[in-house]
Design an enzyme around this catalytic site. Structure first.
Site, PDB file in Angstrom:
ATOM      1  N   ASP A  11      51.628  29.851  35.629  1.00 21.22           N
ATOM      2  CA  ASP A  11      50.623  29.195  36.469  1.00 21.22           C
ATOM      3  C   ASP A  11      49.801  28.281  35.551  1.00 21.22           C
ATOM      4  OD1 ASP A  11      48.418  28.426  37.947  1.00 21.22           O
ATOM      5  OD2 ASP A  11      48.194  30.367  38.943  1.00 21.22           O
ATOM      6  N   ARG A  22      45.889  28.025  36.037  1.00 20.92           N
ATOM      7  CA  ARG A  22      45.203  29.201  35.484  1.00 20.92           C
ATOM      8  C   ARG A  22      45.168  29.176  33.966  1.00 20.92           C
ATOM      9  NH1 ARG A  22      47.500  33.428  32.765  1.00 20.92           N
ATOM     10  NH2 ARG A  22      46.525  35.486  32.913  1.00 20.92           N
ATOM     11  N   GLY A  57      41.268  43.511  30.290  1.00 19.78           N
ATOM     12  CA  GLY A  57      42.534  43.357  30.992  1.00 19.78           C
ATOM     13  C   GLY A  57      43.389  42.297  30.323  1.00 19.78           C
ATOM     14  N   ASP A 101      43.624  47.029  27.679  1.00 25.16           N
ATOM     15  CA  ASP A 101      44.426  47.075  28.912  1.00 25.16           C
ATOM     16  C   ASP A 101      44.960  48.485  29.076  1.00 25.16           C
ATOM     17  OD1 ASP A 101      46.391  46.566  31.054  1.00 25.16           O
ATOM     18  OD2 ASP A 101      46.058  44.467  30.554  1.00 25.16           O
ATOM     19  N   GLU A 140      36.393  51.762  31.491  1.00 26.12           N
ATOM     20  CA  GLU A 140      35.379  52.762  31.842  1.00 26.12           C
ATOM     21  C   GLU A 140      35.540  54.059  31.050  1.00 26.12           C
ATOM     22  OE1 GLU A 140      36.119  50.077  35.372  1.00 26.12           O
ATOM     23  OE2 GLU A 140      37.365  51.179  33.930  1.00 26.12           O
ATOM     24  N   GLU A 152      40.569  37.373  32.780  1.00 25.90           N
ATOM     25  CA  GLU A 152      41.162  36.745  33.970  1.00 25.90           C
ATOM     26  C   GLU A 152      41.264  37.854  35.005  1.00 25.90           C
ATOM     27  OE1 GLU A 152      43.022  36.421  36.755  1.00 25.90           O
ATOM     28  OE2 GLU A 152      44.965  35.986  35.824  1.00 25.90           O
ATOM     29  N   GLU A 171      41.411  43.595  44.477  1.00 22.70           N
ATOM     30  CA  GLU A 171      41.704  44.456  43.315  1.00 22.70           C
ATOM     31  C   GLU A 171      40.446  44.898  42.578  1.00 22.70           C
ATOM     32  OE1 GLU A 171      44.608  42.441  40.890  1.00 22.70           O
ATOM     33  OE2 GLU A 171      46.261  43.371  41.982  1.00 22.70           O
TER      34      GLU A 171
END
Length: 542
Positions: free
Chosen positions: A245, A248, A272, A294, A323, A338, A347
């Site tokens: 993409d 992006r 992430g 991640d 977390e 992202e 999400e």
């Protein structure tokens, strides 16, 4: 036993018969001593040694001669190599043909062919060689095997020796497989070493950073409840879609590389990280340290990618949910991520970015992208509406109108034809990632869609815009609107159960609410109320 005629290949049949008559007694009127004399005469035939020109009386004498004079035990070698008759014949003919010194003859390594293994050695070198007719299978069936050790020789029955030999071959095969597995395991251990350290630090400090209800429903999920979400990001195909993409990926690249002052000598957190593309951009822009996090299995590929690009001295990768982990630093200067989903908030990954912001971002630090907006437009596509909704009014002559409501209960992610857009956009939400709270991501907003042409509104489309703006010398912006370059996010379409006719300049007013699904906080529940017609539509985005 071969008779005397067999050793003279050129003799005629009559000569053989005459020789038999002269040398061997008839059956009548004879005793065993006469036949013993005949055997003794035959055994006098010479047998050539394997390693020298000496001729001996029998095969047994040759074997004994080889053992005492040449220090080569033929019997022991045959048994140790588990020769059958064919293997033994090849071995004898090989020595006769190549004449190797006995000290050079050794066992072949496992998996390689012995020098005497070729079928060419089935052809006798010496005509009627007595050694070729010797029955060596009695050796392999009866004789014990002597195994040499560092301290002494051990003699075993042949069957036990064969069983040990078979187990040895199996162990060698397993060893080759295990060696490869061990190599992979060592790499995994290296990858997980940092993760283990992180978990220990996290456990030591969990009382200081206990999750609170204000952190949101996503932060409260147990790891097993969130497993399906992270598993969906483990396959390479989804990362290929995102990397390909261009809107992006090039927007992030352009923001980072044209605003290097924001990253120079800074500690950066990539939430992430996926394949690590943003982390590597930040490292090239001069970051002193990049911490990439991640929870999905793609983190292991990211570790390989970072090492492959010689950036492992800058980028530290951690596997785990943001977390649940502890960073190796107290504070970071910049957070990049992202995180955007369909309709921006699908999400709920922004919740995780905000948790990282509140826990680790240093005073004066920044989150990028820093500003996002969500907008709506009216869509007029009667053909598509007919195919999906009106279709149920007449299905091969039967009414299935009860199905219409199901179609209009689900928001769909698709590329909306810009030619079907029939209103000006209406902005319904602006998000400042540096200040917004998790609670504010559930919202209700008014909208007003002004028709830009006459037509029938069959649905409402949603899209989002992204801005990299704070402290930037070169601001970067991109949009997922229908009339802009396509992205993997596409647009979100909410079909109306009852289309609305509009004329140019007409307003379609209403209210939209967007909230997390209580059963699945990564999904969205969207309610659209259209004031003009009184329609109230509830959609699931999941």
């Amino acid at each position: 036993m071969a008779d005397s005629g067999d050793s003279k290949g050129a003799a005629s049949e009559s000569a053989v018969a005459e020789s038999d008559a002269m040398d061997c007694p008839s059956l009548e009127g004879s005793d065993d001593s006469d036949w013993e004399e005949c055997d003794d005469d035959e055994s006098g035939a010479s047998v050539l040694c394997l390693f020298c020109k000496e001729e001996l009386v029998s095969a047994e004498d040759v074997f004994q001669h080889c053992k005492t004079e040449h220090q080569f035990d033929v019997q022991k070698f045959v048994i140790k190599n588990n020769f059958d008759m064919y293997g033994y014949i090849k071995f004898i003919n090989y020595i006769r043909s190549k004449k190797p010194p006995p000290t050079s003859i050794s066992e072949s390594p496992p998996g390689t062919e012995a020098p005497w293994g070729s079928d060419q050695y089935l052809q006798p070198v010496l005509q009627d060689d007595p050694l070729l007719f010797y029955d060596v299978e009695e050796w392999t069936n009866q004789a014990p095997v002597t195994m040499e050790t560092e301290e002494s020789d051990i003699t075993l029955p042949v069957q036990q020796y064969r069983a040990l030999l078979e187990r040895l071959h199996q162990a060698e095969a397993r060893s080759e497989v295990t060696e490869g597995q061990l190599h992979d395991a060592l790499k995994d251990i290296d990858r997980l070493r940092q993760t283990a350290k992180t978990f220990i630090l996290s456990d030591q400090s969990k009382d200081q950073h206990a999750l609170q209800p204000s952190h949101g429903a996503v932060a409260q999920l147990r790891e097993d409840e969130d497993a399906a979400y992270f598993s969906s990001y483990s396959h390479f195909s989804i990362h290929m879609d995102m990397l390909q993409d261009k809107v992006r990926t090039e927007s992030y690249r352009d923001f980072i590389m044209t605003n290097q002052h924001l990253f120079k000598d800074k500690v950066v957190l990539d939430v992430g990280c996926g394949t690590g593309i943003l982390s590597m951009f930040a490292a090239r822009a001069g970051a002193s340290q990049v911490i990439a996090v991640d929870q999905s299995e793609i983190i292991y590929k990211a570790m390989d990618i970072v090492r492959e690009n010689n950036l492992d001295h800058v980028i530290k990768l951690i596997k785990g949910r943001v977390e649940d982990i502890q960073l190796p630093v107290e504070k970071v200067d910049v957070i990049i991520s992202e995180w955007m989903g369909y309709f921006l908030l699908f999400e709920s990954m922004l919740d995780t970015v905000l948790y990282a912001r509140d826990r680790w971002l240093a005073p004066g630090g920044s989150v990028y992208p820093d500003r996002c907006t969500i907008s709506l437009v009216a869509i007029g596509d009667t053909k598509m509406h007919s195919n999906r909704v009106a279709f149920w009014d007449d299905v091969y002559g039967f009414k299935m109108t009860c199905m219409r409501s199901d179609v209009t209960k689900e928001g769909s992610v698709e590329e909306i034809d810009p030619e079907t857009v029939m209103s000006e956009p209406s902005l319904i939400r602006m998000v400042d990632c540096c200040s917004v709270s998790v609670a504010e991501l559930d919202f209700t907003a008014d909208f007003s869609l002004k028709a830009t042409r006459d037509g029938t509104c069959t649905g409402i489309g949603g899209y989002f815009d992204i801005v990299f703006e704070k402290d930037c010398t070169n601001k970067v912006y991109f949009s997922t609107a229908p009339n802009c370059m396509k992205t993997h996010w596409k647009q979100t379409l909410f079909l109306l159960e009852k289309p609305v006719d509009m004329k140019q300049g007409d307003l379609m007013s209403g209210k939209i609410s967007v909230k997390k699904n209580k059963k699945d906080p990564r999904a969205l529940v969207v309610r659209i109320e259209i004031t003009n017609t009184g329609q109230v539509l509830d959609f699931q985005l999941q």
